[in-house]
Design an enzyme around this catalytic site. Structure first.
Site, PDB file in Angstrom:
ATOM      1  N   ALA A 167     -31.261 -88.967  -4.768  1.00 25.29           N
ATOM      2  CA  ALA A 167     -32.007 -87.964  -4.050  1.00 25.29           C
ATOM      3  C   ALA A 167     -33.295 -87.604  -4.790  1.00 25.29           C
ATOM      4  O   ALA A 167     -33.268 -87.247  -5.829  1.00 25.29           O
ATOM      5  CB  ALA A 167     -31.130 -86.738  -3.584  1.00 25.29           C
ATOM      6  N   ILE A 175     -35.704 -82.859  -8.689  1.00 23.29           N
ATOM      7  CA  ILE A 175     -35.173 -82.735 -10.174  1.00 23.29           C
ATOM      8  C   ILE A 175     -33.683 -83.080 -10.282  1.00 23.29           C
ATOM      9  O   ILE A 175     -33.053 -82.131  -9.532  1.00 23.29           O
ATOM     10  CB  ILE A 175     -35.725 -81.431 -10.980  1.00 23.29           C
ATOM     11  CG1 ILE A 175     -37.359 -81.312 -10.873  1.00 23.29           C
ATOM     12  CG2 ILE A 175     -35.085 -81.090 -12.256  1.00 23.29           C
ATOM     13  CD1 ILE A 175     -37.795 -79.972 -11.317  1.00 23.29           C
ATOM     14  N   ASP A 177     -24.276 -74.676   4.638  1.00 21.07           N
ATOM     15  CA  ASP A 177     -22.956 -75.122   4.755  1.00 21.07           C
ATOM     16  C   ASP A 177     -22.542 -76.692   4.444  1.00 21.07           C
ATOM     17  O   ASP A 177     -23.307 -77.356   4.210  1.00 21.07           O
ATOM     18  CB  ASP A 177     -22.359 -74.814   6.029  1.00 21.07           C
ATOM     19  CG  ASP A 177     -20.664 -75.002   6.139  1.00 21.07           C
ATOM     20  OD1 ASP A 177     -20.224 -74.860   5.251  1.00 21.07           O
ATOM     21  OD2 ASP A 177     -20.257 -75.182   7.380  1.00 21.07           O
TER      22      ASP A 177
END
Length: 588
Positions: free
Chosen positions: A317, A320, A373
């Protein structure tokens, strides 16, 4: 004999599900009384307890089966017969899709993942729920063209079934009429079959009740929500009118607590809601009304379908990299996958179980629209050839204990899946002045609203917050999260001599729970543009007294109002302006 035993096992599992659903509905049905009595602590307790119901009932059913039956390896014919017998029982109930998921949970608790296929569990649903909306009445129709808007609005408010009186229903009706007239031009053509459909049961969450419906004008369907609040001294009142897909989607956001809505047929409620929020799938809507286990199962089915009809690779992804989680994503799929690392580098001092406890805290807590969530999964199989080499190298280096290779599959033993957001630090890096004003305003509001819910993020770095497609800032990195009341907010003591203030070393010591809000500016506000906006909008977040005041309010039992819509949308101004702007409607 085998068929008799299979039938008994199937009946025992269904009895476990029916007990779960009965207790679930009892707690859910109590939401109206808690709302009308303004018993906000009880509202929070019920919301937390209801989340645990499913796992508790699954555990009870598994224990009963182990106690009452001599369970064998499912490779024999018994469990194939159990599934057939169970299918025969499902048409008699109005929650067949939920009962299938309950069966899966019981089976998976009993046996190894090697048997998780459609021969033994309901990988794909077998019982249709499309008939339920016709068989179980879930909404009421109204006809404004025939009866008039004022009468229809009054009927909708009364039909909601509240026992507590409205403090001024006539004024509420006027405000709703004003909102309708201001948002829908008078020259808009009204079709002959124009009607309003409203779900029979109100939705309850936190300190609000919500009447949900749609206006049907020919081929158009316009969703709307009428939030109802409770003044403990004077009675109920309509707070605003929300209309359109964006408004209602925000009310049903993945960053908010689950609704309580009493219904015999959840599938019918979801079928009503889906056209109103076309960008939300069944998984999100089931989860939003409290059936998160079915939502989790439905999400996984959608994921399997997506893999079948896509070819891109899973990749690391962007953003950082965290110290606690490895995060990867599939570019064509709007979610991220998070795996707890095997080891955490300094200064992180926590265990794997503590990280899981943080995520469970978020699941159980009121998320006030500011915490994402997540769905938690165990032993998930991914196609190995879909992983980029860089991602595989990272996972092998950092998460080997959570991985298992079986043939052409990569089994991840434990992971979380969340909606993919734009990391706030990346968003700000390419933002113009207007975007910075909006994002930093949202960032500070997120921190304040989390504080109102007794949540302290711990780590305020921008990389731990994300921006939703609606431009809302949401917190999603939970390893440093704690209750606000556990913190000790301190002023930075005066330096013994002025030169120390210029030193890189601090002249004061800090305990494990000590927080110095004045320090936030040092590591957050390095960009002059961000610093200017933050100090103008949220200077109080740098003041220890502000944080201590929030703690005192929470300890006194005060539950602050956090609305799932902008404060400026509330009717307070409309209430003052209505008689002046529409004198001909002032008397009803």
């Amino acid at each position: 004999m085998a068929w008799t035993e299979a039938k008994l096992i199937a009946e025992a599992i269904l009895e476990g599900f029916e007990r779960h659903f009965r207790l679930f509905r009892e707690t859910t049905a109590g939401a109206q009384a808690r709302f009308e009595q303004a018993d906000w602590p009880a509202v929070q307790v019920a919301a937390r307890e209801r989340i645990d119901f499913y796992d508790t009932r699954v555990g009870e059913t598994v224990a009963l089966l182990r106690r009452e039956f001599h369970l064998r390896d499912p490779s024999d014919t018994l469990w194939r017969r159990v599934k057939v017998e169970y299918m025969r029982l499902l048409p008699q109930i109005n929650q067949p899709e939920l009962a299938e998921t309950f069966y899966n949970s019981v089976f998976c608790r009993l046996f190894d993942r090697h048997y998780y296929n459609n021969s033994y569990i309901f990988v794909w649903p077998l019982i249709s729920t499309e008939h339920l909306e016709a068989e179980v009445p879930i909404f009421r129709p109204y006809y404004p063209a025939r009866d008039g808007f004022a009468r229809v609005i009054a009927r909708i408010l009364r039909d909601a079934g509240f026992e507590r009186r409205f403090r001024d229903m006539r004024r509420d009706i006027r405000c709703l009429l004003l909102a309708i007239r201001s948002r829908f031009p008078a020259n808009r053509a009204i079709q002959q079959n124009f009607q309003i459909a409203v779900l029979c049961a109100p939705f309850f969450r936190n300190k609000g009740a919500y009447i949900i419906g749609k206006a049907i004008n020919g081929a158009d369907q316009i969703p709307f929500v009428v939030p109802i609040l409770n003044d403990p001294e004077q009675g109920l009142y309509v707070d605003t009118l929300l209309t359109g897909v964006e408004d209602i989607s925000n009310v049903f956001s993945f960053s908010r607590a689950y609704f309580m809505v009493d219904t015999e047929a959840p599938a019918a409620v979801v079928d009503f809601l889906r056209p109103l929020m076309p960008r939300k799938g069944k998984a999100e809507l089931y989860t939003a009304i409290g059936f998160q286990k079915f939502g989790k199962a439905e999400f996984y089915r959608d994921f399997i379908k997506h893999l079948r009809y896509s070819s891109d690779e899973f990749m690391i992804a962007p953003g950082i990299r965290g110290m606690v989680m490895c995060v990867f994503t599939l570019p064509s799929f709007p979610y991220v996958f998070k795996i707890i690392k095997d080891r955490f580098p300094p200064p992180k001092e926590m265990t794997r179980e503590q990280v899981k406890e943080k995520y469970q805290l978020v699941k159980m807590h009121d998320r006030v629209g500011r915490m994402a969530d997540s769905w938690e999964y165990s032993h998930v199989a991914f196609p190995l050839d879909r992983f980029s080499p860089a991602l595989l190298e990272l996972l092998d280096a950092e998460c080997a204990g959570s991985l298992e290779r079986v043939g052409d599959q990569l089994i991840i033993k434990h992971l979380y899946i969340e909606r993919r957001l734009s990391p706030l630090n990346l968003y700000l890096h390419s933002a113009d002045d207007d975007d910075i004003r909006h994002a930093i305003g949202e960032y500070g509001d997120a921190i304040k609203q989390l504080a109102a819910a007794n949540i302290f993020p711990g780590d305020f770095l921008f990389k731990n917050f994300g921006v939703t497609r609606h431009g809302r800032v949401v917190f999603y990195d939970y390893d440093e999260l704690c209750y606000l009341t556990e913190c000790n907010f301190r002023d930075i003591p005066e330096a013994p001599y002025p030169e120390m203030e210029l030193s890189e070393e601090t002249w004061y010591t800090a305990g494990p729970n000590d927080v110095f809000p004045e320090e936030f500016a040092t590591f957050l506000l390095t960009d002059p543009r961000i610093r200017k906006v933050f100090r103008a909008r949220h200077r109080e977040l740098l003041d220890p007294d502000w944080w201590r005041a929030r703690q005192a309010s929470i300890r006194a039992g005060h539950l602050e109002d956090v609305f799932p819509y902008p404060v400026e949308r509330r009717f307070r101004k409309d209430r003052e302006e209505f008689p002046r702007r529409y004198p001909h409607l002032a008397d009803g």
